[in-house]
Design a protein around this motif. Structure first.
Motif, PDB file in Angstrom:
ATOM      1  N   GLN A 132       0.988  -0.514   0.378  1.00 26.73           N
ATOM      2  CA  GLN A 132      -0.528   0.124   0.497  1.00 26.73           C
ATOM      3  C   GLN A 132       0.779   1.331  -0.137  1.00 26.73           C
ATOM      4  O   GLN A 132       0.531   2.228  -0.380  1.00 26.73           O
ATOM      5  N   ARG A 133       2.483   1.340   0.690  1.00 24.55           N
ATOM      6  CA  ARG A 133       2.806   1.791   0.719  1.00 24.55           C
ATOM      7  C   ARG A 133       3.454   2.381  -0.503  1.00 24.55           C
ATOM      8  O   ARG A 133       4.337   4.027  -1.104  1.00 24.55           O
ATOM      9  N   TYR A 134       4.134   1.855  -1.206  1.00 24.84           N
ATOM     10  CA  TYR A 134       4.597   1.432  -3.013  1.00 24.84           C
ATOM     11  C   TYR A 134       4.153   1.905  -4.151  1.00 24.84           C
ATOM     12  O   TYR A 134       3.000   1.507  -3.938  1.00 24.84           O
ATOM     13  N   ARG A 135       4.096   2.886  -4.572  1.00 20.11           N
ATOM     14  CA  ARG A 135       3.842   3.048  -5.216  1.00 20.11           C
ATOM     15  C   ARG A 135       4.761   4.341  -6.693  1.00 20.11           C
ATOM     16  O   ARG A 135       5.662   4.915  -5.519  1.00 20.11           O
ATOM     17  N   PRO A 136       4.692   3.825  -7.717  1.00 22.83           N
ATOM     18  CA  PRO A 136       5.909   3.825  -8.826  1.00 22.83           C
ATOM     19  C   PRO A 136       5.505   5.573  -8.523  1.00 22.83           C
ATOM     20  O   PRO A 136       5.174   5.987  -8.977  1.00 22.83           O
TER      21      PRO A 136
END
Length: 155
Positions: A16-20
Motif C-alpha cells: 500500500q505504501r509503495y507507489r511508482p
C-alpha cells in the motif's frame, strides 16, 4: 497462526505504501543542456575564424554586401589560402576560375598578415588580376580604440 497473520499484514502495508514515481525528473536534463549551451557558446566563435592573420588597421568604411566574396589569405609565413584551404600559388588561378565559372565580376578579397612582405601580397593580387578578375580588394581591420592609442602615444 498468529505468526501468519502478522506476516500477511506486513506485506499488505508495504504494497500500500509503495507507489511508482510518475513524475519525470528534468533536473539532469536541464543541467546537461546548460553545459552543452555553454560549450557551444564558447566554441562557435572559434569555428568561424578562418586562417589566423594579423590584419593591419585602417580608417576605411566597412563593406556591406549581401553576397559573400571569395577570400584569399596570406599568413605570416607567406602561405596562401583560398577560403580556409592551403593552396599552392600555381594552383590558385585555376581553382578561382573553377569556383567562379570564369566570372570576371566575382568579388575576391585578399587578406595579408601585417608581418608579411608587401611584395608577396602584390604577387597574389597580380596573379588574380592577370587571370581577368576585376573586383579584387584588400582587407584590413578596423581600429580597436582610437582614443586609447592617442593617449598611449602622447605621454
Amino acid at each position: 497462526m498468529a505468526g501468519g497473520v502478522i506476516h500477511g499484514s506486513g506485506r499488505g502495508r508495504r504494497s500500500q505504501r509503495y507507489r511508482p514515481l510518475s513524475e519525470i525528473n528534468v533536473t539532469p536534463f536541464v543541467d546537461v543542456m546548460l553545459v552543452l549551451l555553454i560549450v557551444f557558446m564558447v566554441t562557435a566563435p572559434l569555428l568561424t575564424v578562418g586562417v589566423p592573420v594579423d590584419l593591419p588597421e585602417t580608417e576605411a568604411q566597412m563593406i556591406s554586401d549581401p553576397q559573400e566574396p571569395l577570400v584569399i589569405s596570406v599568413d605570416r609565413e607567406g602561405s596562401v589560402y583560398l577560403q580556409d584551404t592551403n593552396i599552392d600559388l600555381e594552383k590558385l588561378v585555376p581553382r578561382l576560375i573553377a569556383i567562379t565559372g570564369s566570372n570576371p565580376d566575382a568579388k575576391i578579397f585578399v587578406r595579408g598578415d601585417r608581418a608579411i612582405a608587401y611584395g608577396r601580397i602584390m604577387e597574389v593580387m597580380g596573379l588574380v588580376n592577370a587571370a581577368g578578375f576585376k573586383k579584387v580588394a584588400l582587407i584590413a581591420e578596423m581600429p580597436r580604440d582610437k582614443g586609447a592609442s592617442k593617449q598611449g602615444s602622447g605621454g
